[in-house]
Design an enzyme around this catalytic site. Structure first.
Site, PDB file in Angstrom:
ATOM      1  NE  ARG A 112      -2.246  -2.553   2.515  1.00 32.37           N
ATOM      2  CZ  ARG A 112      -2.428  -3.033   3.717  1.00 32.37           C
ATOM      3  NH1 ARG A 112      -3.260  -2.445   4.531  1.00 32.37           N
ATOM      4  NH2 ARG A 112      -1.755  -4.096   4.121  1.00 32.37           N
ATOM      5  CD  GLU A 149      -0.957  -5.661  14.486  1.00 34.91           C
ATOM      6  OE1 GLU A 149      -0.925  -4.991  13.445  1.00 34.91           O
ATOM      7  OE2 GLU A 149      -1.905  -5.638  15.291  1.00 34.91           O
TER       8      GLU A 149
HETATM    9  P1  AMP Z   1       4.198  -3.170  11.507  1.00 29.07           P
HETATM   10  O1  AMP Z   1       5.473  -3.689  10.905  1.00 29.07           O
HETATM   11  O2  AMP Z   1       3.719  -4.015  12.638  1.00 29.07           O
HETATM   12  O3  AMP Z   1       4.312  -1.707  11.846  1.00 29.07           O
HETATM   13  O4  AMP Z   1       3.081  -3.324  10.416  1.00 29.07           O
HETATM   14  C1  AMP Z   1       2.991  -2.414   9.373  1.00 29.07           C
HETATM   15  C2  AMP Z   1       2.665  -3.066   8.070  1.00 29.07           C
HETATM   16  O5  AMP Z   1       1.713  -4.117   8.193  1.00 29.07           O
HETATM   17  C3  AMP Z   1       2.085  -2.045   7.140  1.00 29.07           C
HETATM   18  O6  AMP Z   1       2.656  -2.220   5.863  1.00 29.07           O
HETATM   19  C4  AMP Z   1       0.605  -2.316   7.140  1.00 29.07           C
HETATM   20  O7  AMP Z   1       0.096  -2.218   5.852  1.00 29.07           O
HETATM   21  C5  AMP Z   1       0.454  -3.739   7.690  1.00 29.07           C
HETATM   22  N1  AMP Z   1      -0.465  -3.805   8.838  1.00 29.07           N
HETATM   23  C6  AMP Z   1      -0.136  -4.086  10.118  1.00 29.07           C
HETATM   24  N2  AMP Z   1      -1.207  -4.079  10.916  1.00 29.07           N
HETATM   25  C7  AMP Z   1      -2.255  -3.783  10.135  1.00 29.07           C
HETATM   26  C8  AMP Z   1      -3.663  -3.594  10.377  1.00 29.07           C
HETATM   27  N3  AMP Z   1      -4.191  -3.734  11.589  1.00 29.07           N
HETATM   28  N4  AMP Z   1      -4.435  -3.236   9.318  1.00 29.07           N
HETATM   29  C9  AMP Z   1      -3.914  -3.081   8.096  1.00 29.07           C
HETATM   30  N5  AMP Z   1      -2.615  -3.254   7.796  1.00 29.07           N
HETATM   31  C10 AMP Z   1      -1.788  -3.596   8.801  1.00 29.07           C
END
Ligand code: AMP
Length: 231
Positions: A112, A149
Site C-alpha cells: 500500500r 504484527e
Molecule cells: P508493523 O510492521 O507491525 O508496523 O506493520 C505495518 C505493516 O503491516 C504495514 O505495511 C501495514 O500495511 C500492515 N499492517 C499491520 N497491521 C495492520 C492492520 N491492523 N491493518 C492493516 N494493515 C496492517
C-alpha cells in the site's frame, strides 16, 4: 439595527445560557443562521461542523475484524483510495508539506506504500523507489529482516536505488505503522544506502506499540507524521 434574540439552542452548551434573551447586532449572523417563527421569535441554528480532512479520511477507512487472522482489526484503506477527492487532498497536503525540501525520492513500502508513494512522488516530481518483499526485486539488492504484527518477513531495496549518490533527501511512506517493524527495517535499508529520511508519513499510527524497541529506533532516525493516531 438590533434584534432581540431568544436563544433556545446553539451558541452555548451552557444550560443556563439557553433561553436567555440578549441583544446582538443582527449583522453578526447571516440569514441562513437564523430561524424566524410566526411570532418573530428568532433562533440561531446550531453551527454545522465542517469535518476536517483527518475526520473525513478516518470515516472513509473500513475496519475489518479478524483479517487476515483472528484478533486483528484490519484497516482497509481501499475505501479511502476509492474516494478521489480525499486521495487527492491527502497527497496534496503531503506534497505541500515537503515542497520546500529537496526530496529526490519517495520510498514506498510494499504494497500500500506503493500506491501512496507513487502519487506523492508524482506530485513532488521526485523519483519513486519500491521496498519489496524478499525475492521480488531483480539485480543486486540489500535485505533486512523484521517482525510483523502478524509474522516475520524480509524486505529488500535495490542497491542502485539512489543511483549510488549519498546523502539524498527521501520521504519514506506506508499506509499504517503498528509495531514499527516494517518501517524500521525500511529505514535501515535507507540508512545502508546513506540517504536521509526527512519524514515518515502514514495514514494510521497505532499508539499502543509506541513503547516498542522498533518504534524507539524509528524515532531516533526520523519523524513519524501520522494523519490518524489510534489509541
Ligand atoms: P508493523 O510492521 O507491525 O508496523 O506493520 C505495518 C505493516 O503491516 C504495514 O505495511 C501495514 O500495511 C500492515 N499492517 C499491520 N497491521 C495492520 C492492520 N491492523 N491493518 C492493516 N494493515 C496492517
Amino acid at each position: 439595527m438590533y434584534f432581540r434574540l431568544s436563544f433556545s439552542k446553539g451558541l452555548s452548551m451552557n444550560k443556563q445560557e439557553k433561553h436567555k434573551e440578549i441583544e446582538k447586532p443582527i449583522n453578526a449572523f447571516s440569514l441562513e443562521d437564523l430561524i424566524i417563527d410566526e411570532h418573530n421569535n428568532v433562533e440561531v441554528k446550531m453551527a454545522k461542523h465542517k469535518p476536517t480532512l483527518r475526520e473525513e479520511i478516518e470515516q472513509s477507512i473500513t475496519n475489518i475484524p479478524d483479517f487476515p487472522k483472528k484478533g486483528i482489526l484490519f484497516k482497509d484503506i481501499t475505501t479511502f483510495l476509492q474516494n478521489g477527492r480525499l486521495f487527492y487532498d491527502y497527497i496534496e497536503m503531503l506534497a505541500h508539506r515537503y515542497q520546500t525540501y529537496k526530496i529526490e525520492y519517495v520510498v514506498g513500502i510494499e504494497a500500500r506504500g506503493f500506491i501512496l508513494g507513487s502519487a506523492l512522488a508524482f506530485a513532488l516530481k521526485a523519483g519513486f523507489v519500491p521496498i519489496r518483499k524478499k525475492g521480488k526485486l531483480p539485480g543486486k539488492v540489500l535485505s533486512q529482516s523484521y517482525t510483523l504484527e502478524y509474522g516475520k518477513d524480509s524486505i529488500e531495496i535495490k542497491e542502485d536505488a539512489f543511483a549510488g549518490i549519498k546523502g539524498v533527501n527521501v520521504v519514506l511512506i506506508d499506509d499504517l505503522i503498528a509495531t514499527g517493524g516494517t518501517a524500521n527495517a525500511a529505514l535501515q535499508l535507507i540508512k545502508k544506502l546513506e540517504a536521509k529520511c526527512i519524514e515518515l508519513p502514514c495514514l494510521i499510527n497505532f499508539l499502543e506499540f509506541a513503547e516498542r524497541k522498533e518504534r524507539k529506533e524509528i524515532d531516533s532516525q526520523t519523524h513519524i507524521f501520522p494523519l490518524i493516531d489510534i489509541e
